[in-house]
Design a protein around this motif. Structure first.
Motif, PDB file in Angstrom:
ATOM      1  N   VAL A  89       0.841  -1.200   0.000  1.00  0.00           N
ATOM      2  CA  VAL A  89       0.000   0.000   0.000  1.00  0.00           C
ATOM      3  C   VAL A  89       0.876   1.249   0.000  1.00  0.00           C
ATOM      4  N   TYR A  90       0.460   2.241  -0.792  1.00  0.00           N
ATOM      5  CA  TYR A  90       1.038   3.581  -0.661  1.00  0.00           C
ATOM      6  C   TYR A  90      -0.092   4.529  -0.304  1.00  0.00           C
ATOM      7  N   GLU A  91       0.170   5.410   0.652  1.00  0.00           N
ATOM      8  CA  GLU A  91      -0.892   6.250   1.205  1.00  0.00           C
ATOM      9  C   GLU A  91      -0.465   7.711   1.255  1.00  0.00           C
ATOM     10  N   TYR A  92      -1.199   8.552   0.527  1.00  0.00           N
ATOM     11  CA  TYR A  92      -1.033  10.003   0.637  1.00  0.00           C
ATOM     12  C   TYR A  92      -2.003  10.492   1.712  1.00  0.00           C
ATOM     13  N   GLY A  93      -1.467  10.803   2.900  1.00  0.00           N
ATOM     14  CA  GLY A  93      -2.303  11.233   4.008  1.00  0.00           C
ATOM     15  C   GLY A  93      -2.443  10.127   5.035  1.00  0.00           C
ATOM     16  N   SER A  94      -1.796  10.270   6.178  1.00  0.00           N
ATOM     17  CA  SER A  94      -1.828   9.228   7.210  1.00  0.00           C
ATOM     18  C   SER A  94      -2.965   9.490   8.189  1.00  0.00           C
ATOM     19  N   GLY A  95      -3.175   8.530   9.081  1.00  0.00           N
ATOM     20  CA  GLY A  95      -4.218   8.687  10.090  1.00  0.00           C
ATOM     21  C   GLY A  95      -4.847   7.358  10.449  1.00  0.00           C
ATOM     22  N   ARG A 103      -3.705  -3.667   9.582  1.00  0.00           N
ATOM     23  CA  ARG A 103      -4.326  -4.905  10.059  1.00  0.00           C
ATOM     24  C   ARG A 103      -4.769  -5.798   8.901  1.00  0.00           C
ATOM     25  N   ARG A 104      -4.643  -5.276   7.672  1.00  0.00           N
ATOM     26  CA  ARG A 104      -5.165  -5.990   6.507  1.00  0.00           C
ATOM     27  C   ARG A 104      -4.163  -6.118   5.362  1.00  0.00           C
ATOM     28  N   ALA A 105      -3.044  -5.433   5.450  1.00  0.00           N
ATOM     29  CA  ALA A 105      -2.037  -5.463   4.389  1.00  0.00           C
ATOM     30  C   ALA A 105      -0.679  -5.798   5.002  1.00  0.00           C
ATOM     31  N   ASP A 106       0.308  -5.987   4.131  1.00  0.00           N
ATOM     32  CA  ASP A 106       1.613  -6.464   4.585  1.00  0.00           C
ATOM     33  C   ASP A 106       2.700  -5.398   4.596  1.00  0.00           C
ATOM     34  N   GLU A 107       2.491  -4.337   3.828  1.00  0.00           N
ATOM     35  CA  GLU A 107       3.520  -3.295   3.703  1.00  0.00           C
ATOM     36  C   GLU A 107       2.827  -1.978   3.385  1.00  0.00           C
ATOM     37  N   ILE A 108       2.958  -1.004   4.268  1.00  0.00           N
ATOM     38  CA  ILE A 108       2.306   0.305   4.084  1.00  0.00           C
ATOM     39  C   ILE A 108       3.354   1.395   4.088  1.00  0.00           C
ATOM     40  N   HIS A 109       3.377   2.180   3.029  1.00  0.00           N
ATOM     41  CA  HIS A 109       4.228   3.362   2.934  1.00  0.00           C
ATOM     42  C   HIS A 109       3.300   4.572   2.946  1.00  0.00           C
ATOM     43  N   SER A 110       3.441   5.416   3.940  1.00  0.00           N
ATOM     44  CA  SER A 110       2.548   6.556   4.109  1.00  0.00           C
ATOM     45  C   SER A 110       3.352   7.848   4.135  1.00  0.00           C
ATOM     46  N   VAL A 111       2.788   8.905   3.545  1.00  0.00           N
ATOM     47  CA  VAL A 111       3.441  10.214   3.559  1.00  0.00           C
ATOM     48  C   VAL A 111       2.465  11.242   4.118  1.00  0.00           C
ATOM     49  N   MET A 121       1.765  10.747  14.673  1.00  0.00           N
ATOM     50  CA  MET A 121       1.479   9.432  14.120  1.00  0.00           C
ATOM     51  C   MET A 121       2.724   8.545  14.139  1.00  0.00           C
ATOM     52  N   GLN A 122       3.889   9.117  13.862  1.00  0.00           N
ATOM     53  CA  GLN A 122       5.130   8.333  13.905  1.00  0.00           C
ATOM     54  C   GLN A 122       5.363   7.759  15.291  1.00  0.00           C
ATOM     55  N   ALA A 123       5.104   8.574  16.319  1.00  0.00           N
ATOM     56  CA  ALA A 123       5.263   8.093  17.697  1.00  0.00           C
ATOM     57  C   ALA A 123       4.258   6.992  18.003  1.00  0.00           C
ATOM     58  N   GLU A 124       3.039   7.153  17.514  1.00  0.00           N
ATOM     59  CA  GLU A 124       1.994   6.158  17.757  1.00  0.00           C
ATOM     60  C   GLU A 124       2.313   4.834  17.050  1.00  0.00           C
ATOM     61  N   LEU A 125       2.943   4.920  15.878  1.00  0.00           N
ATOM     62  CA  LEU A 125       3.207   3.735  15.068  1.00  0.00           C
ATOM     63  C   LEU A 125       4.596   3.147  15.286  1.00  0.00           C
ATOM     64  N   ALA A 126       5.348   3.722  16.210  1.00  0.00           N
ATOM     65  CA  ALA A 126       6.699   3.229  16.487  1.00  0.00           C
ATOM     66  C   ALA A 126       6.649   1.744  16.826  1.00  0.00           C
ATOM     67  N   GLY A 127       7.512   0.969  16.184  1.00  0.00           N
ATOM     68  CA  GLY A 127       7.542  -0.468  16.421  1.00  0.00           C
ATOM     69  C   GLY A 127       6.721  -1.261  15.438  1.00  0.00           C
ATOM     70  N   GLU A 128       5.895  -0.580  14.624  1.00  0.00           N
ATOM     71  CA  GLU A 128       5.112  -1.260  13.590  1.00  0.00           C
ATOM     72  C   GLU A 128       6.007  -1.460  12.369  1.00  0.00           C
ATOM     73  N   SER A 132       5.880   2.340   7.104  1.00  0.00           N
ATOM     74  CA  SER A 132       6.900   3.376   6.948  1.00  0.00           C
ATOM     75  C   SER A 132       6.177   4.699   6.738  1.00  0.00           C
ATOM     76  N   LEU A 133       6.323   5.620   7.679  1.00  0.00           N
ATOM     77  CA  LEU A 133       5.644   6.918   7.603  1.00  0.00           C
ATOM     78  C   LEU A 133       6.669   8.032   7.534  1.00  0.00           C
ATOM     79  N   ARG A 134       6.609   8.802   6.442  1.00  0.00           N
ATOM     80  CA  ARG A 134       7.508   9.932   6.265  1.00  0.00           C
ATOM     81  C   ARG A 134       6.725  11.240   6.318  1.00  0.00           C
ATOM     82  N   VAL A 135       7.358  12.251   6.875  1.00  0.00           N
ATOM     83  CA  VAL A 135       6.788  13.600   6.877  1.00  0.00           C
ATOM     84  C   VAL A 135       7.533  14.416   5.831  1.00  0.00           C
TER      85      VAL A 135
END
Length: 242
Positions: A89-95, A103-111, A121-128, A132-135
């Motif tokens: 998955v690639y995602e424009y807009g995290s949340g 919970r449904r995919a294997d690899e998520i790249h979010s910007v 969001m990066q702090a919330e997702l730490a360890g996942e 991969s979430l970039r700002v």
């Protein structure tokens, strides 16, 4: 932006959100509302429960829904359950959608374009490990290469944000377009889809998005109606290559 510089609509949304959150806290404190949401399948009950979680991505994540229409959530959930793994998955807009998709995919790249929200969001997702979430913030410019028509974003260039997908190799099964400069994001997304892949384009009723989708040449399936936390109907589109 100062309060005095915000539009009446923006101020009304802010006031509405603050009021509903206060109501939710009060109902929970008095025991009139439960912390555990009804099942998503019980749509009207789930929606009513969600109204006090407006503009709160982490609270919405606990509801196990992204901020799309319920019909789109159901359709994409079914599509993901039938898609051959691994799913990228690639995602424009995290949340909330980032957590739901994890919970449904294997690899998520979010910007994310907003530094404060993105870092939260990066702090919330730490360890996942699968996320991969970039700002990537927009750059001030008198002549933006990729502008945004969103209120308060004049003079900002989102070129690096839109092109961020180029920094990740391979094709994507799903691309979510739910951030800024969505018209330009769609143009990037359609050429990066794996065979049979889809684009989820949120708030697709807006005129400029209707025009962008029509110009893309992609096949559109419209999912309109109830949306978690919103008191009015919205529209989310699922796009496939024609």
């Amino acid at each position: 932006m100062s309060t005095s510089g915000r539009s009446p609509l923006s101020l009304a949304k802010q006031s509405y959100a603050a009021s509903l959150k206060a109501v939710g806290r009060g109902l929970t404190k008095t025991g009139l509302a439960k912390e555990t949401p009804p099942p998503v399948e019980q749509r009207w009950r789930h929606w009513a429960h969600s109204l006090t979680k407006v503009y709160d991505s982490l609270a919405m994540a606990k509801l196990d829904v992204p901020w799309w229409t319920y019909d789109a959530i159901t359709a994409v959930d079914a599509w993901l359950s039938q898609r051959e793994r691994p799913i990228r998955v690639y995602e424009y807009g995290s949340g909330a959608s980032t957590i739901w998709l994890s919970r449904r995919a294997d690899e998520i790249h979010s910007v994310e374009h907003h530094k404060g929200f993105g870092e939260m969001m990066q702090a919330e997702l730490a360890g996942e490990e699968k996320i991969s979430l970039r700002v990537i913030e927009p750059v001030a410019s008198d002549n933006p290469v990729v502008p945004s028509q969103k209120e308060g974003h004049a003079g900002l260039d989102f070129e690096a944000y839109v092109n961020s997908i180029d920094n990740v190799d391979g094709e994507f099964d799903l691309v979510v377009v739910d951030g800024r400069a969505r018209e330009a994001c769609l143009e990037k997304a359609k050429d990066r889809l794996a065979p049979g892949g889809i684009v989820v384009f949120d708030n697709s009723r807006r005129k400029r998005y209707v025009e962008a989708i029509a110009a893309s040449g992609m096949k559109e399936t419209i999912h309109a109606g109830l949306t978690p936390t919103l008191p009015y109907p919205e529209r989310t589109s699922v796009l496939t290559k024609g």
